[in-house]
Write a protein that holds these residues in place. Structure first.
Motif, PDB file in Angstrom:
ATOM      1  N   ASP A   1       0.782  -1.387   0.082  1.00  0.00           N
ATOM      2  CA  ASP A   1       0.000  -0.174  -0.049  1.00  0.00           C
ATOM      3  C   ASP A   1       0.922   1.216  -0.050  1.00  0.00           C
ATOM      4  OD1 ASP A   1      -2.314  -1.419   0.320  1.00  0.00           O
ATOM      5  OD2 ASP A   1      -2.424  -1.633   2.235  1.00  0.00           O
ATOM      6  N   PHE A   2       1.945   1.155   0.618  1.00  0.00           N
ATOM      7  CA  PHE A   2       2.826   2.379   0.961  1.00  0.00           C
ATOM      8  C   PHE A   2       3.568   2.458  -0.379  1.00  0.00           C
ATOM      9  CE2 PHE A   2       2.548   2.304   5.547  1.00  0.00           C
ATOM     10  CZ  PHE A   2       2.439   3.737   5.603  1.00  0.00           C
ATOM     11  N   VAL A   3       3.759   1.493  -1.140  1.00  0.00           N
ATOM     12  CA  VAL A   3       4.467   1.386  -2.484  1.00  0.00           C
ATOM     13  C   VAL A   3       3.640   2.264  -3.462  1.00  0.00           C
ATOM     14  CG1 VAL A   3       5.181   0.029  -4.595  1.00  0.00           C
ATOM     15  CG2 VAL A   3       6.162  -0.404  -2.304  1.00  0.00           C
ATOM     16  N   ASP A   4       2.357   1.880  -3.320  1.00  0.00           N
ATOM     17  CA  ASP A   4       1.276   2.569  -4.245  1.00  0.00           C
ATOM     18  C   ASP A   4       0.964   4.154  -3.944  1.00  0.00           C
ATOM     19  OD1 ASP A   4       0.678   0.054  -5.704  1.00  0.00           O
ATOM     20  OD2 ASP A   4      -1.249  -0.305  -4.084  1.00  0.00           O
ATOM     21  N   LEU A   5       1.497   4.299  -2.475  1.00  0.00           N
ATOM     22  CA  LEU A   5       1.357   6.045  -2.337  1.00  0.00           C
ATOM     23  C   LEU A   5       2.554   6.444  -3.261  1.00  0.00           C
ATOM     24  CD1 LEU A   5       0.351   8.141  -0.405  1.00  0.00           C
ATOM     25  CD2 LEU A   5       2.388   7.497   1.135  1.00  0.00           C
ATOM     26  N   ALA A   6       3.625   5.900  -3.423  1.00  0.00           N
ATOM     27  CA  ALA A   6       4.694   6.473  -4.084  1.00  0.00           C
ATOM     28  C   ALA A   6       4.533   6.370  -5.593  1.00  0.00           C
ATOM     29  CB  ALA A   6       6.097   5.756  -3.677  1.00  0.00           C
ATOM     30  N   ARG A   7       3.753   5.345  -5.838  1.00  0.00           N
ATOM     31  CA  ARG A   7       3.306   5.326  -7.264  1.00  0.00           C
ATOM     32  C   ARG A   7       2.361   6.401  -7.712  1.00  0.00           C
ATOM     33  NH1 ARG A   7       3.221   0.710 -10.162  1.00  0.00           N
ATOM     34  NH2 ARG A   7       3.046  -0.522  -8.440  1.00  0.00           N
ATOM     35  N   ASP A   8       1.562   6.944  -6.917  1.00  0.00           N
ATOM     36  CA  ASP A   8       0.661   7.793  -7.244  1.00  0.00           C
ATOM     37  C   ASP A   8       1.045   9.220  -6.652  1.00  0.00           C
ATOM     38  OD1 ASP A   8      -1.064   5.797  -8.167  1.00  0.00           O
ATOM     39  OD2 ASP A   8      -2.026   5.674  -6.163  1.00  0.00           O
ATOM     40  N   ASN A   9       2.242   9.654  -6.121  1.00  0.00           N
ATOM     41  CA  ASN A   9       2.820  10.906  -5.410  1.00  0.00           C
ATOM     42  C   ASN A   9       3.837  11.002  -5.571  1.00  0.00           C
ATOM     43  OD1 ASN A   9      -0.020  11.787  -4.038  1.00  0.00           O
ATOM     44  ND2 ASN A   9       0.172   9.679  -3.611  1.00  0.00           N
ATOM     45  N   ARG A  10       4.515  12.156  -5.860  1.00  0.00           N
ATOM     46  CA  ARG A  10       5.815  12.491  -5.982  1.00  0.00           C
ATOM     47  C   ARG A  10       6.330  12.835  -4.736  1.00  0.00           C
ATOM     48  NH1 ARG A  10       8.102  15.054 -10.503  1.00  0.00           N
ATOM     49  NH2 ARG A  10      10.325  14.446 -10.507  1.00  0.00           N
ATOM     50  N   VAL A  11       6.663  11.692  -3.966  1.00  0.00           N
ATOM     51  CA  VAL A  11       7.098  11.335  -2.709  1.00  0.00           C
ATOM     52  C   VAL A  11       8.170  10.305  -2.808  1.00  0.00           C
ATOM     53  CG1 VAL A  11       5.137  12.512  -1.490  1.00  0.00           C
ATOM     54  CG2 VAL A  11       5.255   9.939  -1.782  1.00  0.00           C
ATOM     55  N   ASP A  12       8.948  10.163  -1.837  1.00  0.00           N
ATOM     56  CA  ASP A  12      10.070   9.061  -1.629  1.00  0.00           C
ATOM     57  C   ASP A  12       9.647   8.439  -0.335  1.00  0.00           C
ATOM     58  OD1 ASP A  12      12.291   7.270  -1.730  1.00  0.00           O
ATOM     59  OD2 ASP A  12      13.177   8.579  -0.214  1.00  0.00           O
ATOM     60  N   VAL A  13       8.885   7.227  -0.250  1.00  0.00           N
ATOM     61  CA  VAL A  13       8.495   6.386   0.848  1.00  0.00           C
ATOM     62  C   VAL A  13       9.783   5.645   1.227  1.00  0.00           C
ATOM     63  CG1 VAL A  13       7.358   4.489   1.631  1.00  0.00           C
ATOM     64  CG2 VAL A  13       5.990   6.163   0.192  1.00  0.00           C
ATOM     65  N   ARG A  14      10.033   5.852   2.511  1.00  0.00           N
ATOM     66  CA  ARG A  14      11.311   5.217   3.014  1.00  0.00           C
ATOM     67  C   ARG A  14      10.928   4.238   4.063  1.00  0.00           C
ATOM     68  NH1 ARG A  14      16.244   8.838   4.542  1.00  0.00           N
ATOM     69  NH2 ARG A  14      15.027   9.107   6.606  1.00  0.00           N
ATOM     70  N   PHE A  15      11.307   3.096   3.684  1.00  0.00           N
ATOM     71  CA  PHE A  15      11.046   1.896   5.002  1.00  0.00           C
ATOM     72  C   PHE A  15      12.193   1.947   5.717  1.00  0.00           C
ATOM     73  CE2 PHE A  15       8.385   0.461   1.263  1.00  0.00           C
ATOM     74  CZ  PHE A  15       7.208   0.509   1.969  1.00  0.00           C
ATOM     75  N   ILE A  16      12.207   2.012   7.057  1.00  0.00           N
ATOM     76  CA  ILE A  16      13.039   2.264   8.077  1.00  0.00           C
ATOM     77  C   ILE A  16      13.070   1.035   8.983  1.00  0.00           C
ATOM     78  CG2 ILE A  16      14.047   3.680  10.035  1.00  0.00           C
ATOM     79  CD1 ILE A  16      12.588   6.005   8.669  1.00  0.00           C
ATOM     80  N   GLU A  17      14.327   0.371   9.086  1.00  0.00           N
ATOM     81  CA  GLU A  17      14.012  -0.690  10.095  1.00  0.00           C
ATOM     82  C   GLU A  17      14.115  -0.374  11.537  1.00  0.00           C
ATOM     83  OE1 GLU A  17      17.169  -3.846   7.527  1.00  0.00           O
ATOM     84  OE2 GLU A  17      18.096  -2.428   9.016  1.00  0.00           O
ATOM     85  N   TYR A  18      13.558  -1.360  11.910  1.00  0.00           N
ATOM     86  CA  TYR A  18      13.181  -1.079  13.487  1.00  0.00           C
ATOM     87  C   TYR A  18      14.389  -1.113  14.391  1.00  0.00           C
ATOM     88  CZ  TYR A  18      10.649  -2.023  18.019  1.00  0.00           C
ATOM     89  OH  TYR A  18      10.281  -2.109  19.486  1.00  0.00           O
ATOM     90  N   MET A  19      14.702  -0.119  15.166  1.00  0.00           N
ATOM     91  CA  MET A  19      15.925   0.383  15.827  1.00  0.00           C
ATOM     92  C   MET A  19      15.671   0.106  17.570  1.00  0.00           C
ATOM     93  SD  MET A  19      17.852   2.677  13.401  1.00  0.00           S
ATOM     94  CE  MET A  19      16.179   3.818  12.804  1.00  0.00           C
ATOM     95  N   PRO A  20      16.713  -0.395  18.109  1.00  0.00           N
ATOM     96  CA  PRO A  20      16.516  -0.314  19.640  1.00  0.00           C
ATOM     97  C   PRO A  20      17.000   0.906  20.140  1.00  0.00           C
ATOM     98  CG  PRO A  20      18.667  -1.597  18.918  1.00  0.00           C
ATOM     99  CD  PRO A  20      17.748  -1.140  17.688  1.00  0.00           C
ATOM    100  N   PHE A  21      16.095   1.582  21.104  1.00  0.00           N
ATOM    101  CA  PHE A  21      16.408   2.744  21.981  1.00  0.00           C
ATOM    102  C   PHE A  21      15.632   2.468  23.350  1.00  0.00           C
ATOM    103  CE2 PHE A  21      16.610   4.158  17.634  1.00  0.00           C
ATOM    104  CZ  PHE A  21      17.822   5.214  17.686  1.00  0.00           C
ATOM    105  N   THR A  22      16.346   3.105  24.062  1.00  0.00           N
ATOM    106  CA  THR A  22      16.194   3.011  25.406  1.00  0.00           C
ATOM    107  C   THR A  22      14.305   3.169  25.470  1.00  0.00           C
ATOM    108  OG1 THR A  22      18.073   3.765  26.456  1.00  0.00           O
ATOM    109  CG2 THR A  22      16.195   4.040  27.938  1.00  0.00           C
ATOM    110  N   GLY A  23      13.747   2.594  26.303  1.00  0.00           N
ATOM    111  CA  GLY A  23      12.218   2.559  26.798  1.00  0.00           C
ATOM    112  C   GLY A  23      11.476   2.182  25.555  1.00  0.00           C
ATOM    113  N   ASN A  24      11.960   1.511  24.352  1.00  0.00           N
ATOM    114  CA  ASN A  24      11.131   1.378  23.285  1.00  0.00           C
ATOM    115  C   ASN A  24      10.540  -0.157  23.024  1.00  0.00           C
ATOM    116  OD1 ASN A  24      13.281   0.089  21.881  1.00  0.00           O
ATOM    117  ND2 ASN A  24      13.071   1.279  19.967  1.00  0.00           N
ATOM    118  N   ARG A  25      11.199  -1.107  24.166  1.00  0.00           N
ATOM    119  CA  ARG A  25      10.658  -2.418  24.212  1.00  0.00           C
ATOM    120  C   ARG A  25      11.119  -2.898  23.059  1.00  0.00           C
ATOM    121  NH1 ARG A  25       5.300  -2.286  27.907  1.00  0.00           N
ATOM    122  NH2 ARG A  25       6.076  -0.827  29.514  1.00  0.00           N
ATOM    123  N   PHE A  26      12.502  -2.814  22.248  1.00  0.00           N
ATOM    124  CA  PHE A  26      12.825  -3.580  21.166  1.00  0.00           C
ATOM    125  C   PHE A  26      12.497  -4.953  21.302  1.00  0.00           C
ATOM    126  CE2 PHE A  26      16.093  -5.249  18.556  1.00  0.00           C
ATOM    127  CZ  PHE A  26      15.749  -5.041  17.302  1.00  0.00           C
TER     128      PHE A  26
END
Length: 446
Positions: free
Chosen positions: A286-311
């Motif tokens: 669905d997000f790929v389709d958002l980029a297909r239809d709009n002049r935007v760069d959809v960036r998929f970001i890997e989940y990262m560990p930080f204090t308190g985010n219960r990685f």
């Protein structure tokens, strides 16, 4: 801008006192001789024949945080002290900062990208960013003032920074955000090439987009982890009714800021999607389709560990798995060539010159499975004035304290150089990071 003219005056004045100015017979270009220089700062001089001017200058210095010995009872001795410090500043001003010398670490990485967190506050409570119980906010007095932020931004540009990104917390909760952007926009006259912002988009109305663009904002990243309003309420812990605001912000920003070049060209609006298995990885197509239809760069970001985010490592959706699904859904995308080796996103778009109707692009931020530390060019200035040279490192240096004790720009530049000199070759890796102390993402600013 007319809407910010009264507020922007102080920013312009602050900028004028710290940014590089053109050489002339009356003023040299502001700078410093070397990373190891340790000379005290000073302001402009006073008239030798005027005790009133000397007293006014001392008051001005005290307000700016500079050191003047007020215990001296003799006006002449105090004037002499002020003039001595003025001569020291003139010595600093007599040579230019050596571009990149202060911003190069021991691995020859040049750090020309500064990320500035403007606040620890945010109007969302995204689970990967903020602990469920929240975070203790720093007292207002511990946070940098707008003028302190401007001074450091100006210094970093003089040292060689060419890109600044404003982050938070959420930067748009600042009432003076337009004025801050306007002040930083003036640094484009002195070497700044890119001024960007990362926002959750909730307060990014079309009117705000126009104000920020007029003030000098060139690019914006908008965080949106789901296209489902009900799921938004779960992930952001805020009302589902807020979700359309973010979607509208993406369209408003895309309409105003657009993209550079034709098909396959870099978009000035990016949509940040932190993928988490079992939460939103069912929306990749669905997000790929958002980029297909709009002049935007959809960036998929890997989940990262930080204090308190219960990685939870089981929630990490890898670059390889995500790319496989993206290319299966949009086979016309190819890896985009980049002239910037420090660009963190592995970008995919239609080939330049193709007749593809795919309007935007898709990229991947692979901090966990394929780290890009070897080309890192980023430093982070936190809202409390701490300099953080690695997103995942816990070593920090307080530039706020340096300013408030009266350090000159040359001394602060040396602190920056020393911090970068201690930067490691890479982060500790996926196995170790979840167990190492660090701030929460909301406090760092990404």
């Amino acid at each position: 801008m007319s809407s910010s003219s009264s507020s922007s005056t102080s920013f312009s004045s602050s900028l004028a006192s710290s940014a590089v100015s053109s050489s002339s017979s009356t003023q040299e270009q502001a700078s410093a001789p070397s990373p190891t220089h340790n000379t005290k700062s000073s302001s402009q001089g006073v008239d030798d024949d005027s005790d009133d001017d000397a007293r006014a200058m001392r008051r001005r210095w005290a307000e700016m945080g500079y050191e003047v010995d007020t215990t001296m009872g003799n006006e002449q001795r105090q004037r002499r002290q002020i003039h001595q410090q003025r001569r020291q500043q003139q010595e600093i001003n007599s040579a230019e900062f050596s571009k990149d010398a202060y911003l190069t670490d021991s691995f020859a990485r040049v750090h020309n990208y500064l990320r500035i967190s403007l606040t620890e506050r945010c109007n969302l409570r995204c689970e990967y960013c903020m602990p469920v119980e929240g975070v203790p906010l720093s007292p207002d007095g511990n946070l940098m003032t707008a003028e302190e932020t401007m001074r450091l931004a100006s210094l970093f540009v003089r040292l060689g920074v060419t890109k600044i990104r404003l982050t938070g917390g959420e930067p748009t909760v600042r009432r003076d955000i337009v004025q801050i952007v306007e002040g930083l926009g003036n640094l484009q006259k002195h070497g700044l090439q890119s001024l960007a912002m990362t926002t959750n988009g909730v307060k990014l109305t079309p009117r705000k987009v126009a104000q920020l663009a007029d003030a000098g904002l060139q690019r914006v990243n908008i965080s949106l982890d789901t296209l489902d309003a009900n799921k938004f309420e779960k992930l952001a812990r805020r009302p589902a009714e807020w979700h359309p605001r973010v979607v509208d912000a993406i369209h408003a920003a895309s309409a105003r800021l657009g993209a550079t070049g034709g098909v396959g060209a870099r978009a000035n609006v990016k949509v940040n999607v932190v993928l988490m298995g079992g939460s939103n990885d069912d929306e990749i197509e669905d997000f790929v389709d958002l980029a297909r239809d709009n002049r935007v760069d959809v960036r998929f970001i890997e989940y990262m560990p930080f204090t308190g985010n219960r990685f939870d490592r089981e929630k990490l959706v890898s670059f390889d798995d995500t790319r496989r699904r993206v290319l299966a859904h949009a086979p016309e995308l190819v890896r985009s060539a980049s002239d910037d080796p420090s660009e963190v996103g592995k970008s995919y778009a239609p080939p330049p010159g193709s007749d593809s109707r795919f309007a935007g692009s898709v990229s991947f931020v692979t901090s966990m499975t394929q780290p890009f530390c070897g080309d890192c060019n980023r430093v982070r200035l936190l809202a409390d004035g701490s300099l953080k040279v690695c997103l995942f490192g816990n070593a920090e240096v307080s530039l706020r304290d340096a300013m408030r004790r009266g350090d000159s720009d040359a001394q602060i530049a040396s602190l920056i150089a020393e911090a970068l000199g201690r930067k490691k070759a890479r982060h500790a890796g996926l196995d170790a990071l979840p167990h190492l102390p660090n701030r929460s993402m909301i406090q760092i600013g990404g």
